[in-house]
Design a protein around this motif. Structure first.
Motif, PDB file in Angstrom:
ATOM      1  N   ALA A 502       8.435 -10.088   9.945  1.00 13.04           N
ATOM      2  CA  ALA A 502       7.565  -8.960  10.283  1.00 13.04           C
ATOM      3  C   ALA A 502       6.102  -9.378  10.310  1.00 13.04           C
ATOM      4  O   ALA A 502       5.230  -8.553  10.623  1.00 13.04           O
ATOM      5  CB  ALA A 502       7.779  -7.822   9.282  1.00 13.04           C
ATOM      6  N   GLY A 503       5.794 -10.640   9.952  1.00  9.54           N
ATOM      7  CA  GLY A 503       4.419 -11.121   9.976  1.00  9.54           C
ATOM      8  C   GLY A 503       3.565 -10.556   8.865  1.00  9.54           C
ATOM      9  O   GLY A 503       2.347 -10.413   9.032  1.00  9.54           O
ATOM     10  N   VAL A 504       4.174 -10.258   7.714  1.00 15.54           N
ATOM     11  CA  VAL A 504       3.447  -9.660   6.593  1.00 15.54           C
ATOM     12  C   VAL A 504       3.238 -10.732   5.517  1.00 15.54           C
ATOM     13  O   VAL A 504       4.170 -11.466   5.155  1.00 15.54           O
ATOM     14  CB  VAL A 504       4.222  -8.466   6.013  1.00 15.54           C
ATOM     15  CG1 VAL A 504       3.519  -7.919   4.766  1.00 15.54           C
ATOM     16  CG2 VAL A 504       4.380  -7.378   7.063  1.00 15.54           C
ATOM     17  N   ARG A 542      -3.738   2.332   5.986  1.00 14.07           N
ATOM     18  CA  ARG A 542      -5.030   2.941   6.299  1.00 14.07           C
ATOM     19  C   ARG A 542      -5.640   2.256   7.530  1.00 14.07           C
ATOM     20  O   ARG A 542      -5.385   1.065   7.770  1.00 14.07           O
ATOM     21  CB  ARG A 542      -5.974   2.802   5.109  1.00 14.07           C
ATOM     22  CG  ARG A 542      -5.505   3.606   3.895  1.00 14.07           C
ATOM     23  CD  ARG A 542      -6.252   3.229   2.641  1.00 14.07           C
ATOM     24  NE  ARG A 542      -5.721   3.940   1.486  1.00 14.07           N
ATOM     25  CZ  ARG A 542      -5.916   3.577   0.239  1.00 14.07           C
ATOM     26  NH1 ARG A 542      -6.667   2.489  -0.031  1.00 14.07           N
ATOM     27  NH2 ARG A 542      -5.414   4.290  -0.758  1.00 14.07           N
ATOM     28  N   PRO A 543      -6.461   2.978   8.271  1.00 19.74           N
ATOM     29  CA  PRO A 543      -7.058   2.386   9.477  1.00 19.74           C
ATOM     30  C   PRO A 543      -7.846   1.122   9.147  1.00 19.74           C
ATOM     31  O   PRO A 543      -8.606   1.074   8.173  1.00 19.74           O
ATOM     32  CB  PRO A 543      -7.974   3.502   9.998  1.00 19.74           C
ATOM     33  CG  PRO A 543      -7.380   4.761   9.451  1.00 19.74           C
ATOM     34  CD  PRO A 543      -6.823   4.402   8.106  1.00 19.74           C
ATOM     35  N   SER A 544      -7.628   0.112   9.960  1.00 18.72           N
ATOM     36  CA  SER A 544      -8.339  -1.173   9.860  1.00 18.72           C
ATOM     37  C   SER A 544      -8.067  -1.908   8.561  1.00 18.72           C
ATOM     38  O   SER A 544      -8.765  -2.875   8.230  1.00 18.72           O
ATOM     39  CB  SER A 544      -9.859  -0.973  10.025  1.00 18.72           C
ATOM     40  OG  SER A 544     -10.141  -0.330  11.270  1.00 18.72           O
ATOM     41  N   ALA A 545      -7.058  -1.475   7.800  1.00 13.11           N
ATOM     42  CA  ALA A 545      -6.741  -2.140   6.525  1.00 13.11           C
ATOM     43  C   ALA A 545      -5.533  -3.049   6.708  1.00 13.11           C
ATOM     44  O   ALA A 545      -4.683  -2.825   7.564  1.00 13.11           O
ATOM     45  CB  ALA A 545      -6.466  -1.112   5.446  1.00 13.11           C
ATOM     46  N   THR A 546      -5.483  -4.087   5.896  1.00 14.46           N
ATOM     47  CA  THR A 546      -4.329  -4.998   5.890  1.00 14.46           C
ATOM     48  C   THR A 546      -3.610  -4.857   4.551  1.00 14.46           C
ATOM     49  O   THR A 546      -4.122  -5.313   3.512  1.00 14.46           O
ATOM     50  CB  THR A 546      -4.771  -6.455   6.084  1.00 14.46           C
ATOM     51  OG1 THR A 546      -5.475  -6.570   7.330  1.00 14.46           O
ATOM     52  CG2 THR A 546      -3.560  -7.384   6.081  1.00 14.46           C
ATOM     53  N   PRO A 547      -2.462  -4.203   4.537  1.00 16.85           N
ATOM     54  CA  PRO A 547      -1.755  -3.979   3.256  1.00 16.85           C
ATOM     55  C   PRO A 547      -1.314  -5.288   2.620  1.00 16.85           C
ATOM     56  O   PRO A 547      -0.911  -6.236   3.302  1.00 16.85           O
ATOM     57  CB  PRO A 547      -0.550  -3.130   3.661  1.00 16.85           C
ATOM     58  CG  PRO A 547      -0.910  -2.539   4.979  1.00 16.85           C
ATOM     59  CD  PRO A 547      -1.758  -3.557   5.659  1.00 16.85           C
ATOM     60  N   GLY A 548      -1.428  -5.327   1.308  1.00 18.06           N
ATOM     61  CA  GLY A 548      -0.870  -6.439   0.554  1.00 18.06           C
ATOM     62  C   GLY A 548       0.520  -6.053   0.048  1.00 18.06           C
ATOM     63  O   GLY A 548       0.772  -4.899  -0.305  1.00 18.06           O
ATOM     64  N   VAL A 549       1.449  -7.024  -0.009  1.00 20.06           N
ATOM     65  CA  VAL A 549       2.843  -6.759  -0.394  1.00 20.06           C
ATOM     66  C   VAL A 549       3.243  -7.711  -1.517  1.00 20.06           C
ATOM     67  O   VAL A 549       2.931  -8.914  -1.472  1.00 20.06           O
ATOM     68  CB  VAL A 549       3.800  -6.927   0.806  1.00 20.06           C
ATOM     69  CG1 VAL A 549       5.244  -6.761   0.367  1.00 20.06           C
ATOM     70  CG2 VAL A 549       3.459  -5.940   1.914  1.00 20.06           C
ATOM     71  N   ARG A 550       3.903  -7.147  -2.531  1.00 18.77           N
ATOM     72  CA  ARG A 550       4.423  -7.971  -3.617  1.00 18.77           C
ATOM     73  C   ARG A 550       5.896  -7.625  -3.827  1.00 18.77           C
ATOM     74  O   ARG A 550       6.260  -6.460  -3.998  1.00 18.77           O
ATOM     75  CB  ARG A 550       3.638  -7.735  -4.905  1.00 18.77           C
ATOM     76  CG  ARG A 550       4.034  -8.704  -6.030  1.00 18.77           C
ATOM     77  CD  ARG A 550       3.161  -8.532  -7.247  1.00 18.77           C
ATOM     78  NE  ARG A 550       3.478  -7.309  -7.973  1.00 18.77           N
ATOM     79  CZ  ARG A 550       2.759  -6.843  -8.990  1.00 18.77           C
ATOM     80  NH1 ARG A 550       1.627  -7.469  -9.342  1.00 18.77           N
ATOM     81  NH2 ARG A 550       3.110  -5.740  -9.610  1.00 18.77           N
ATOM     82  N   VAL A 551       6.721  -8.663  -3.808  1.00 19.02           N
ATOM     83  CA  VAL A 551       8.170  -8.507  -4.011  1.00 19.02           C
ATOM     84  C   VAL A 551       8.501  -9.004  -5.415  1.00 19.02           C
ATOM     85  O   VAL A 551       8.122 -10.124  -5.784  1.00 19.02           O
ATOM     86  CB  VAL A 551       8.970  -9.302  -2.958  1.00 19.02           C
ATOM     87  CG1 VAL A 551      10.466  -9.181  -3.226  1.00 19.02           C
ATOM     88  CG2 VAL A 551       8.634  -8.819  -1.557  1.00 19.02           C
TER      89      VAL A 551
END
Length: 617
Positions: A502-504, A542-551
């Motif tokens: 997914a490119g995350v 959110r607009p223009s934001a890049t979410p961070g993900v933790r598994v």
């Protein structure tokens, strides 16, 4: 009537009743009446002497037995006409016809017969009623119970040969207990001593009987199997040999119909040792197999097929059932998947399918039809023991939304039908239709023949596509085998591929748990769940934001893996959406779950996926 007579001024009243068909207590109450006091002009009159006398009594019509035993007997054969092995259904239908309610004109228009339409003489009918009256009294009187046991014990076969009886005869007792088997569940015939004696009486009656009628011998078999199932099982090979020797279809059919009756019960509830029953059926099969071939009788040919079918049912019942869904899944992987991949399941079914497909082009030789039946018998045994038995604990999974999505609603319904009853009748249905196609006249231009041929071919193709195909298309195996092979799964690598695809950007905590632990969840379902979670993060960012993900991986008491996916920079809704609820429905039959929780602070949302750790066997 007596009250009216007293009110009319009678000085004494005597009521004569021609036939007493009341219950014992009601009759005794009327006999106890000694006087009546009528009311005249609103005031009590003098006591009038009164008496009730019964000129004759009958054991018929009394309500002492709770339900109509004759109706129960007829209903049993009504049900067997539909559920019994195909070769025995004709016999069950004949029994149903013989026990049906008859009109008065039918009764008076033919010779006197018993319930099963076996001719009966007047003295035999009287003796039938004599036994019935004694059994009725025995329900309430211990002295009558002892009399029943004494009279049964006195039914010595040698004495009957020397001087035939006219009262308290063996044949009359057997006619009664065959027609009204409820008596075998009531005292004193339910006592062990009475049942053993009844079994001995039945055995002697099958050897020598004053009533030399085939349908009388079927009644004797009914009583023997109901009164003493274990003795019936021990005698079965000998009785089958007798039926074959005298070429008596009614006797052999009744013997195997009683076996069917026993096998319809759960294994733990069969009133005979299943190992002894298996041995008895094997001995019957071996004897019939030796008699098969050129010159065989119709009884031998028909009985041989029935015995093999009964043995298959018993083998399926005796096979240990899985303890839980994971155990059943593990057995399917070992017993079904391995054999399909090793090409051990497909060949026999393909030969049957090819035989049916070729029927439209030319009439095959009779031997080819027999080979097709033998091939299906082998295939159905494998399907039953390797697949259906192990699927019985997977009902919730098969009925769930995930399986519905993978195989389609139609195939899901057929899978559920395959495990819906303990006898796995869907397999037997294919056998019956194949047997019918082999035996019926070859008529490819007949519309009914075409319909039967099309339905049979459709069923055969379904079993092949669902369970035994080694190569369907693009390297895929049978649909159900592919489903079984999709679990268990190691979640770590699978989750990494989905998230990376997914490119995350993401980080993983406690990765060793995810890389070393197997979970009971199909790999495609796990991928679907994680894909949906990542899609939700993108949708609510959110607009223009890049979410961070933790598994993060964790274990709960060693039996449940917790996969938590947290993210930043999203504005989630306060209630879980329809997507999470749908995925939770798919995970639940496997013991899994998924929940979403909004957070405050840097991390804005957490999705927790609970998956059961794979225990296998």
């Amino acid at each position: 009537m007596m009250r009216l007579a007293a009110e009319a001024g009678a000085s004494a009243i005597l009521a004569l009743v021609l036939l007493d068909q009341l219950g014992g207590q009601e009759s005794d109450a009327l006999r106890a009446v000694s006087a009546l006091r009528a009311r005249r002009g609103g005031r009590a009159g003098p006591a009038v002497p009164a008496e009730v006398r019964f000129l004759a009594t009958s054991s018929l019509g009394r309500p002492a037995v709770p339900d109509c035993a004759l109706c129960e007997t007829r209903d049993v054969y009504e049900e067997y006409a539909e559920s019994a092995p195909r070769a025995l259904r004709g016999h069950a239908k004949r029994l149903r016809e013989r026990t049906r309610v008859r009109t008065r004109s039918e009764i008076f228009g033919e010779v006197p017969v018993d319930v099963f339409k076996v001719p009966i003489r007047a003295e035999e009918m009287s003796d039938y009623l004599r036994w019935r009256g004694l059994l009725l009294r025995a329900l309430e009187d211990t002295a009558a119970r002892q009399e029943v046991l004494d009279r049964i014990g006195g039914l010595d076969d040698a004495d009957a040969e020397a001087a035939p009886r006219t009262k308290w005869t063996r044949d009359s007792l057997l006619r009664l207990t065959a027609a009204e088997q409820t008596w075998l569940k009531l005292p004193p015939l339910r006592f062990a001593a009475a049942r053993e004696r009844l079994a001995a009486i039945c055995e002697s009656a099958l050897r020598r009987s004053q009533t030399g009628h085939a349908w009388f011998r079927t009644q004797v078999v009914m009583v023997l199997a109901a009164a003493a199932p274990e003795i019936f099982v021990d005698l079965l090979p000998k009785l089958v040999a007798r039926a074959v020797a005298i070429d008596e279809r009614e006797l052999s059919d009744q013997l195997f119909l009683e076996c069917h009756r026993l096998l319809r019960r759960p294994l733990e509830d069969i009133p005979a040792d299943h190992a002894a029953m298996r041995l008895a059926l094997i001995r019957c099969r071996d004897r019939l197999e030796n008699l098969s071939g050129p010159g065989e009788t119709a009884v031998v040919r028909k009985s041989f097929g029935v015995v093999k079918e009964l043995l298959a049912v018993l083998e399926a019942k005796a096979k240990p059932r899985p303890r839980n869904p994971q155990h059943g899944w593990w057995l399917l992987r070992e017993d079904l998947s391995r054999h399909v991949q090793a090409h051990r399941m497909e060949a026999s079914l393909l030969r049957v399918r090819d035989y049916v497909e070729d029927l439209v082009f030319a009439q095959p030789p009779e031997a080819r039809g027999m080979e097709a039946l033998a091939d299906w018998e082998s295939c159905s045994t494998q399907l039953c023991q390797r697949a259906l038995v192990n699927m019985t604990v997977l009902h919730d999974i098969i009925a769930g939304d995930y399986v519905s999505d993978r195989v389609g609603r139609h195939d899901q319904r057929l899978l559920l039908a395959g495990i819906s009853d303990a006898d796995f009748s869907e397999l037997r249905l294919v056998h019956d239709r194949l047997e019918d196609m082999v035996e019926r006249t070859w008529a490819p231009d007949d519309l009914d023949w075409q319909r039967e041929h099309r339905e049979l071919l459709t069923r055969l193709r379904w079993w092949h596509r669902m369970f035994t195909a080694t190569h369907l298309d693009k390297g895929r195996t049978a649909v159900f085998v592919e489903l079984v092979d999709s679990a268990p799964v190691v979640p770590g690598p699978r989750v990494d591929r989905v998230v990376q695809g997914a490119g995350v950007e993401f980080k993983t905590l406690r990765r060793e748990i995810g890389d070393q632990t197997e979970v009971f969840c199909p790999a495609p379902l796990l991928a679907e769940v994680v894909t949906h979670v990542i899609a939700n993060i993108r949708q609510h960012r959110r607009p223009s934001a890049t979410p961070g993900v933790r598994v993060e991986y964790g274990l709960s008491e060693g039996r449940r893996l917790l996969l938590t996916i947290r993210n930043t920079a999203t504005d989630p809704s306060t209630h879980p959406g329809h997507g999470l609820r749908t995925l939770d429905d798919k995970l639940r039959p496997f013991g899994g779950s998924i929940t979403g929780t909004p957070l405050e602070g840097e991390w804005t949302f957490a999705t927790e996926i609970g998956l059961p750790v794979w225990q296998g066997v």
